[in-house]
Design an enzyme around this catalytic site. Sequence first.
Site, PDB file in Angstrom:
ATOM      1  N   HIS A 141       0.824  -1.228   0.000  1.00 62.17           N
ATOM      2  CA  HIS A 141       0.000   0.000   0.000  1.00 62.17           C
ATOM      3  C   HIS A 141       0.851   1.268   0.000  1.00 62.17           C
ATOM      4  O   HIS A 141       0.313   2.365  -0.206  1.00 62.17           O
ATOM      5  CB  HIS A 141      -0.898   0.049   1.242  1.00 62.17           C
ATOM      6  CG  HIS A 141      -1.958  -1.001   1.274  1.00 62.17           C
ATOM      7  ND1 HIS A 141      -2.809  -1.227   0.214  1.00 62.17           N
ATOM      8  CD2 HIS A 141      -2.320  -1.896   2.239  1.00 62.17           C
ATOM      9  CE1 HIS A 141      -3.645  -2.221   0.530  1.00 62.17           C
ATOM     10  NE2 HIS A 141      -3.363  -2.647   1.748  1.00 62.17           N
ATOM     11  N   ASP A 178      -3.038 -10.519  -1.898  1.00 66.15           N
ATOM     12  CA  ASP A 178      -3.505  -9.915  -0.648  1.00 66.15           C
ATOM     13  C   ASP A 178      -4.949  -9.450  -0.889  1.00 66.15           C
ATOM     14  O   ASP A 178      -5.284  -9.023  -1.993  1.00 66.15           O
ATOM     15  CB  ASP A 178      -2.610  -8.726  -0.287  1.00 66.15           C
ATOM     16  CG  ASP A 178      -2.938  -8.121   1.062  1.00 66.15           C
ATOM     17  OD1 ASP A 178      -2.160  -8.353   2.008  1.00 66.15           O
ATOM     18  OD2 ASP A 178      -3.960  -7.405   1.161  1.00 66.15           O
ATOM     19  N   HIS A 180      -6.460  -6.920  -0.058  1.00 60.81           N
ATOM     20  CA  HIS A 180      -6.582  -5.491  -0.331  1.00 60.81           C
ATOM     21  C   HIS A 180      -5.872  -5.150  -1.639  1.00 60.81           C
ATOM     22  O   HIS A 180      -4.956  -5.859  -2.063  1.00 60.81           O
ATOM     23  CB  HIS A 180      -5.996  -4.683   0.835  1.00 60.81           C
ATOM     24  CG  HIS A 180      -6.615  -5.039   2.152  1.00 60.81           C
ATOM     25  ND1 HIS A 180      -5.990  -5.854   3.075  1.00 60.81           N
ATOM     26  CD2 HIS A 180      -7.816  -4.723   2.677  1.00 60.81           C
ATOM     27  CE1 HIS A 180      -6.791  -6.015   4.128  1.00 60.81           C
ATOM     28  NE2 HIS A 180      -7.894  -5.340   3.906  1.00 60.81           N
ATOM     29  N   ASP A 266      -4.828 -12.409   4.042  1.00 59.65           N
ATOM     30  CA  ASP A 266      -6.017 -11.794   4.623  1.00 59.65           C
ATOM     31  C   ASP A 266      -7.281 -12.046   3.811  1.00 59.65           C
ATOM     32  O   ASP A 266      -8.344 -11.540   4.181  1.00 59.65           O
ATOM     33  CB  ASP A 266      -5.801 -10.291   4.896  1.00 59.65           C
ATOM     34  CG  ASP A 266      -5.022  -9.595   3.814  1.00 59.65           C
ATOM     35  OD1 ASP A 266      -4.840 -10.189   2.735  1.00 59.65           O
ATOM     36  OD2 ASP A 266      -4.590  -8.450   4.042  1.00 59.65           O
TER      37      ASP A 266
HETATM   38 ZN   LIG Z   1      -4.108  -6.806   3.050  1.00 56.00          ZN
END
Ligand SMILES: [Zn+2]
Length: 373
Positions: A141, A178, A180, A266
């Site tokens: 990120h 992931d 996200h 996740d």
């Molecule tokens: Zn994540």
Amino acid sequence: MTLTTGFVWHEKTMWHDNGSAAGLSPATGQFQPGIHVENAETKRRLKNLLDAYGVTPQLTSLTPSEVEESVLTAFHTPGYVELVKSMSNTAGGSVGESAWAGPGTFDIARLAVGGTLTAIDAVVRGECKNSYALMRPPGHHAERDRGRGFCVFNNIALAILEARKQHAIERIAVVDWDVHHGNGTQQAFFNDPGVLTISLHQEMLYPVNLGKLTETGEGKGEGYNINVPLPAGSGGEAYLLAMRDIVVPALAAYKPQLIVVACGFDASYFDPMSHMLLISSHFRTMTDMMRDTAAQLCEGRLVLNHEGGYSEFYVPFCGIAVIEGLSGIDSGMTDPYRGTASVDNQRIQPHQQAAIDAAIHGPLALLLRRLHS
Ligand SMILES: [Zn+2]
């Protein structure tokens, strides 16, 4: 000599301290302080499980070192690097959106970048058949001028930029599973056809309003960024079909010389930060698919870099399954949740298939057109 899987670990990266928190926000004296959701325990428990089942000694131990500041500024702005450095000399402070530098984080995060670089370097030099970097803080990120989503420096982007200086590699693919969106890595290579970035993620989760089908790259990079936003509640069949019908064909067409996976756990059934349903066997199968694809396309050059994953009890089961898949080692460990009724409901739903079809007809089709034009 038979090559084994490389494994990057350094206890110091477990010392990155996000401080006391109410989940993911600093407690700041207003709320009962608990442990921040991004803490060392999920990663240490994976390392401990590998140790307990005798896996670690069968891997090639790779020791990272801290990268120089010049490596950081290949992507991050000097002002941001200075901010992280100054906050690291305090009791801790914010370095962006849900990103925190605790005491010593500047050096620890440089070590995490060095970990990814070491994992890539060992594979490209042919010293390992593939590799896994188990480090923190995570990186995908982190943007050019700020930390985001618990990430301080963008480990994968920085390691790729540095590795390209040292080795003659022109085409690298990053597959980010992931849960996200891999916004920072997307930003780093948005104009760069030399890095194909693919992100599978829960739609509209984090970062908000990023990770859409329409974000396909810019300029020379147009077509070389594929987002696959999947609806909340997607399970194993949806993920494996997205891998089979989008990720593998994209890689086969692009023909990377190295595949790097942003390996978050996740998207697991038990994760507190998302709403997906994967179990360890799905992560194992996705790893097998990447290992087979790398064997066909790039002499097996495959690096998995640990990203998110916040279930203390379940990340270790997923992680050991992935490392078994990479290495071919059978640890004898049995995931106690696999095959139980509590993790049923893995079949794909029509609206999930529609999301996959949209990515096939949108960004995947655009990449294929770009490569054939
Ligand atoms: Zn994540």
